[in-house]
Scaffold this motif. Structure first.
Motif, mmCIF file in Angstrom:
data_model
loop_
_atom_site.group_PDB
_atom_site.id
_atom_site.type_symbol
_atom_site.label_atom_id
_atom_site.label_comp_id
_atom_site.label_asym_id
_atom_site.label_seq_id
_atom_site.Cartn_x
_atom_site.Cartn_y
_atom_site.Cartn_z
ATOM 1 N N LEU A 235 0.813 -1.219 0.000
ATOM 2 C CA LEU A 235 0.000 0.000 0.000
ATOM 3 C C LEU A 235 0.842 1.263 0.000
ATOM 4 N N GLU A 236 2.020 1.187 0.607
ATOM 5 C CA GLU A 236 2.878 2.371 0.653
ATOM 6 C C GLU A 236 3.187 2.905 -0.740
ATOM 7 N N ALA A 237 3.356 1.985 -1.692
ATOM 8 C CA ALA A 237 3.691 2.396 -3.060
ATOM 9 C C ALA A 237 2.577 3.196 -3.714
ATOM 10 N N LEU A 238 1.360 3.094 -3.156
ATOM 11 C CA LEU A 238 0.214 3.772 -3.762
ATOM 12 C C LEU A 238 -0.139 5.089 -3.088
ATOM 13 N N THR A 239 0.484 5.389 -1.953
ATOM 14 C CA THR A 239 0.064 6.570 -1.176
ATOM 15 C C THR A 239 0.329 7.886 -1.896
ATOM 16 N N TRP A 251 -6.209 2.567 4.130
ATOM 17 C CA TRP A 251 -6.048 1.121 4.321
ATOM 18 C C TRP A 251 -4.692 0.776 4.903
ATOM 19 N N LEU A 252 -3.674 1.561 4.578
ATOM 20 C CA LEU A 252 -2.368 1.343 5.188
ATOM 21 C C LEU A 252 -2.446 1.614 6.691
ATOM 22 N N THR A 255 -4.045 -1.253 8.286
ATOM 23 C CA THR A 255 -3.095 -2.372 8.340
ATOM 24 C C THR A 255 -2.172 -2.226 9.541
ATOM 25 N N TYR A 256 -1.665 -1.014 9.749
ATOM 26 C CA TYR A 256 -0.822 -0.768 10.919
ATOM 27 C C TYR A 256 -1.598 -1.005 12.216
ATOM 28 N N LYS A 257 -2.872 -0.591 12.233
ATOM 29 C CA LYS A 257 -3.689 -0.827 13.428
ATOM 30 C C LYS A 257 -3.845 -2.319 13.699
ATOM 31 N N ALA A 258 -4.097 -3.087 12.628
ATOM 32 C CA ALA A 258 -4.254 -4.529 12.787
ATOM 33 C C ALA A 258 -2.976 -5.173 13.322
ATOM 34 N N GLN A 259 -1.829 -4.536 13.029
ATOM 35 C CA GLN A 259 -0.541 -5.060 13.500
ATOM 36 C C GLN A 259 -0.169 -4.518 14.868
ATOM 37 N N GLY A 260 -1.017 -3.604 15.399
ATOM 38 C CA GLY A 260 -0.750 -3.035 16.716
ATOM 39 C C GLY A 260 0.300 -1.944 16.710
ATOM 40 N N ASP A 261 0.640 -1.431 15.539
ATOM 41 C CA ASP A 261 1.633 -0.361 15.444
ATOM 42 C C ASP A 261 0.883 0.965 15.478
ATOM 43 N N TRP A 262 0.532 1.403 16.698
ATOM 44 C CA TRP A 262 -0.357 2.545 16.856
ATOM 45 C C TRP A 262 0.268 3.848 16.370
ATOM 46 N N ASP A 263 1.567 4.035 16.607
ATOM 47 C CA ASP A 263 2.215 5.270 16.162
ATOM 48 C C ASP A 263 2.182 5.397 14.632
ATOM 49 N N ALA A 264 2.549 4.309 13.943
ATOM 50 C CA ALA A 264 2.529 4.334 12.479
ATOM 51 C C ALA A 264 1.099 4.509 11.971
ATOM 52 N N ALA A 265 0.138 3.859 12.638
ATOM 53 C CA ALA A 265 -1.262 3.982 12.241
ATOM 54 C C ALA A 265 -1.738 5.419 12.386
ATOM 55 N N ALA A 266 -1.401 6.032 13.546
ATOM 56 C CA ALA A 266 -1.827 7.403 13.788
ATOM 57 C C ALA A 266 -1.218 8.354 12.769
ATOM 58 N N THR A 268 -0.096 7.709 9.730
ATOM 59 C CA THR A 268 -0.625 7.471 8.378
ATOM 60 C C THR A 268 -2.052 7.967 8.247
ATOM 61 N N LEU A 269 -2.868 7.714 9.246
ATOM 62 C CA LEU A 269 -4.273 8.119 9.178
ATOM 63 C C LEU A 269 -4.425 9.633 9.290
ATOM 64 N N GLN A 270 -3.526 10.278 10.044
ATOM 65 C CA GLN A 270 -3.556 11.742 10.076
ATOM 66 C C GLN A 270 -3.263 12.323 8.696
ATOM 67 N N SER A 271 -2.316 11.723 8.002
ATOM 68 C CA SER A 271 -2.000 12.177 6.650
ATOM 69 C C SER A 271 -3.189 11.964 5.727
ATOM 70 N N ALA A 272 -3.863 10.816 5.857
ATOM 71 C CA ALA A 272 -5.045 10.542 5.038
ATOM 72 C C ALA A 272 -6.157 11.527 5.343
ATOM 73 N N ALA A 273 -6.319 11.869 6.628
ATOM 74 C CA ALA A 273 -7.361 12.818 7.018
ATOM 75 C C ALA A 273 -7.094 14.195 6.423
ATOM 76 N N ALA A 274 -5.825 14.553 6.285
ATOM 77 C CA ALA A 274 -5.482 15.855 5.709
ATOM 78 C C ALA A 274 -5.799 15.894 4.220
#
Length: 312
Positions: A235-239, A251-252, A255-266, A268-274
């Protein structure tokens, strides 16, 4: 390339000069017709349509009249002048019902109906074309258009049947589009394994065609829904993609949330929200970003995202 364009322009220039210099010539009618045909080759659609209409005004009973009327309507259709297209193509169909050009007319009329959110009328036109010309050059266009119309009417099984017939024609210019529509429809129906297989085949057989990035994203979606591990790099290649970047980041982030990587999830999702997307995606992104931030220990930042969600 300039020489090729000059060569293409030459016939138009010559016939236009003839029309301008000899308006009363006995063969001026043919000059208008051939000028229109030459303009079509140069994609001068509005000018071509006027040439054909002028020909029809001068020689309404000429042997070329049926083709000129069809061409005028076709030019309007290709130029997205749908009111003019409906008038001229409809007149052609009424006056020359047995002409084989009607296979194009019916397909064009179906597409116009679909563009104007009338799936029932679109379905009727496409079916008539397939019934009357089952092996004609517009067969796959009509099958694909019929599939879209049936899908819009909520008949998923019948739509899939049409898409499969197009996909079966490996050399069809619409095979890739039909494969994508199949995959997306399977996904919407919650048939994720079938969707994954369809997206995978789409990428394998038509990986360099349009919608390739959306097919890659679709494959990532289905893998996520199936509980399969999705490598973040998929998914990173598509961002950074203009078409699907915001959705890929969403979705990335999941994916990070499903892996429990909360910092990376936060992050990435902040960037998507922007970036934002459609209204529903924006709401989902804001919620998921807020949840990831809360889990990462950023309570204040999480609260701001939830407040934006309430305001939205």
């Amino acid at each position: 390339q300039e020489q090729m364009l000059e060569a293409k322009n030459k016939p138009v220039e010559e016939v236009t000069r003839f029309v301008d210099q000899f308006p009363d010539h006995p063969r001026i009618d043919r000059a208008w017709f051939f000028q229109g045909e030459a303009q079509v080759q140069l994609a001068q659609l509005a000018a071509a349509r006027q040439s054909f209409l002028e020909f029809l005004k001068i020689a309404p009973d000429h042997d070329y009249a049926p083709r000129a009327l069809f061409r005028a309507g076709e030019c309007a259709y290709l130029d997205s002048s749908y009111d003019d297209a409906l008038r001229e193509l409809g007149r052609f169909h009424d006056e020359f019902p047995d002409d084989r050009l009607n296979q194009y007319v019916l397909s064009y009329l179906g597409t116009i109906a679909a563009e104007r959110d009338d799936p029932d009328q679109a379905r009727d036109y496409f079916r008539r074309c397939l019934d009357d010309y089952p092996d004609g050059p517009m067969r796959d266009d009509c099958r694909f258009g019929l599939g879209r119309a049936l899908e819009a009417a909520g008949d998923a099984d019948a739509a899939l049947s049409q898409y499969k017939q197009v996909v079966a024609e490996r050399d069809s210019r619409l095979a890739a589009d039909a494969q994508f529509q199949m995959a997306a429809l399977y996904y919407e129906q919650g048939e994720y394994r079938d969707a994954a297989n369809a997206f995978s085949r789409r990428l394998r057989e038509h990986g360099d065609s349009k919608h390739a990035s959306r097919a890659q994203l679709g494959y990532g979606w289905t893998q996520f829904q199936l509980g399969d591990k999705v490598p973040p790099q998929t998914l990173e290649a598509l961002t950074s993609n203009e078409q699907v970047g915001a959705e890929a980041e969403y979705w990335l982030g999941l994916t990070y949330k499903a892996q429990g990587d909360w910092d990376a999830a936060a992050r990435t999702l902040q960037s998507a929200a922007a970036k934002r997307g459609d209204e529903q995606l924006t709401a989902d992104v804001l919620y998921q970003a807020g949840d990831a931030l809360a889990r990462a220990g950023s309570a204040d930042e999480a609260r701001r995202h939830f407040e934006q969600l309430v305001e939205a």
